[in-house]
Motif scaffolding. Structure first.
Motif, PDB file in Angstrom:
ATOM      1  N   GLU A 135       0.826  -1.205   0.000  1.00 38.00           N
ATOM      2  CA  GLU A 135       0.000   0.000   0.000  1.00 38.00           C
ATOM      3  C   GLU A 135       0.865   1.261   0.000  1.00 38.00           C
ATOM      4  OE1 GLU A 135      -3.201  -0.092   2.965  1.00 38.00           O
ATOM      5  OE2 GLU A 135      -2.951  -2.264   3.052  1.00 38.00           O
ATOM      6  N   PRO A 158       0.211   3.160  -3.772  1.00 37.28           N
ATOM      7  CA  PRO A 158       0.061   1.820  -4.351  1.00 37.28           C
ATOM      8  C   PRO A 158       0.063   1.882  -5.874  1.00 37.28           C
ATOM      9  CG  PRO A 158      -2.049   2.628  -3.572  1.00 37.28           C
ATOM     10  CD  PRO A 158      -1.026   3.628  -3.111  1.00 37.28           C
ATOM     11  N   ALA A 163      -2.510  -3.872  -4.666  1.00 37.52           N
ATOM     12  CA  ALA A 163      -2.135  -2.842  -3.700  1.00 37.52           C
ATOM     13  C   ALA A 163      -3.138  -1.702  -3.665  1.00 37.52           C
ATOM     14  CB  ALA A 163      -0.741  -2.312  -4.027  1.00 37.52           C
ATOM     15  N   LYS A 206      -6.116  -2.973  -1.750  1.00 36.52           N
ATOM     16  CA  LYS A 206      -5.772  -3.098  -0.340  1.00 36.52           C
ATOM     17  C   LYS A 206      -5.787  -1.732   0.344  1.00 36.52           C
ATOM     18  CE  LYS A 206      -5.013  -7.259   1.312  1.00 36.52           C
ATOM     19  NZ  LYS A 206      -5.738  -7.737   2.508  1.00 36.52           N
ATOM     20  N   ALA A 207      -5.223  -0.733  -0.331  1.00 38.33           N
ATOM     21  CA  ALA A 207      -5.202   0.610   0.246  1.00 38.33           C
ATOM     22  C   ALA A 207      -6.613   1.154   0.415  1.00 38.33           C
ATOM     23  CB  ALA A 207      -4.375   1.534  -0.641  1.00 38.33           C
ATOM     24  N   ARG A 264      -0.490  -3.515   8.406  1.00 36.76           N
ATOM     25  CA  ARG A 264       0.101  -3.621   7.073  1.00 36.76           C
ATOM     26  C   ARG A 264       1.277  -4.589   7.143  1.00 36.76           C
ATOM     27  NH1 ARG A 264      -1.150   2.338   6.391  1.00 36.76           N
ATOM     28  NH2 ARG A 264      -3.077   2.253   5.167  1.00 36.76           N
ATOM     29  N   LEU A 314       0.741   6.866   1.118  1.00 37.75           N
ATOM     30  CA  LEU A 314       0.379   5.668   0.376  1.00 37.75           C
ATOM     31  C   LEU A 314       0.497   5.952  -1.115  1.00 37.75           C
ATOM     32  CD1 LEU A 314      -2.757   4.351   2.326  1.00 37.75           C
ATOM     33  CD2 LEU A 314      -0.330   3.907   2.752  1.00 37.75           C
TER      34      LEU A 314
END
Length: 271
Positions: free
Chosen positions: A95, A113, A118, A121-122, A138, A111
């Motif tokens: 992330e 990503p 990713a 996920k973020a 994380r 962040l």
């Protein structure tokens, strides 16, 4: 007895988390993650004390990855809201995005990503952080003796076994990336430690990094895996510049006392 719901309980991380809580004497309920599932009515009928979202999918169609992660996160938030209990969401160090220099990202890092996994996920981590009792862990690259085909190292192993050739279709940038991986049992221990603090309302932050103490390239780890399975040597393109996915675990260690038991130097993750 603490009632715990683990979403994604059939995956590598989720199964280890569920086993850790079961061994500690808690009552553990599992809910497999799916790209199409809806939250069963029985989930709302249980008075949970803790929800853990361990769902994840790295490989596959980006739309499927997004649906699976978004569905699991929505399920986790719905269940936690219904039970008014802490929610622990297992995110990814990816992330933060790859860096061009060997800097160690702490929890305040921006962040950035890049991959579909990713990015999702973020986004789901941010959704969890909007829940008043949500906590995000994380995680660095996860190592295990039982290497999942859904993991990066498992993908490299399976491609080598299928092709019986020294090359892979895993991107060269992924192989050159320097990371500080964490053993799956250490990650499960971190989840249990943070859960204990969350249940006692003793956490001072809602984001924690979890990774091992040592750094290495993914290509080096993959070479160990392929040697373990008697597969052809891995050829890593030396001209590909190194990228860095390094995360600091100072907050987790200092605030909770968590310490990893395994290291990449010991090699015991391949025993």
């Amino acid at each position: 007895m603490t009632e715990v719901l683990v979403i994604g309980n059939r995956g590598l991380v989720g199964s280890r988390v569920a086993s850790t809580f079961t061994r500690a004497g808690h009552s553990v309920h599992g809910l497999p993650s799916s790209a199409t599932s809806t939250l069963p009515a029985s989930v709302h009928a249980t008075d949970y004390d803790l929800i853990i979202n361990a769902a994840g999918q790295i490989w596959g169609d980006p739309a499927t990855i997004r649906r699976r992660l978004e569905t699991a996160t929505a399920d986790a938030i719905d269940a936690a809201t219904a039970a008014d209990c802490p929610l622990i969401h297992i995110g990814s160090s990816l992330e933060y995005g790859p860096r061009n220099s060997p800097q160690w990202s702490d929890e305040t890092a921006e962040l950035r990503p890049t991959s579909p996994y990713a990015l999702c996920k973020a986004a789901t981590s941010e959704q969890v952080l909007e829940y008043p009792r949500g906590v995000v862990i994380r995680s660095g690259l996860v190592l295990s003796r039982d290497i999942s085909s859904q993991s990066l190292l498992g993908k490299i192993r399976d491609q080598a076994a299928a092709a019986a050739a020294p090359t892979d279709t895993v991107p060269a940038e992924a192989l050159s990336m320097v990371r500080n991986p964490v053993h799956v049992d250490d990650l499960a221990s971190a989840v249990a430690t943070i859960a204990r603090f969350a249940l006692q309302q003793r956490l001072t932050h809602n984001v924690y990094n979890c990774a091992g103490p040592s750094a290495t390239t993914v290509g080096t780890l993959a070479a160990h895996v392929r040697k373990q399975y008697s597969l052809p040597p891995l050829e890593v393109d030396p001209s590909v510049p190194a990228l860095y996915d390094l995360i600091s675990t100072d907050r987790l260690r200092q605030e909770t006392g968590w310490q990893p038991r395994y290291s990449i130097e010991s090699g015991d993750w391949l025993d």
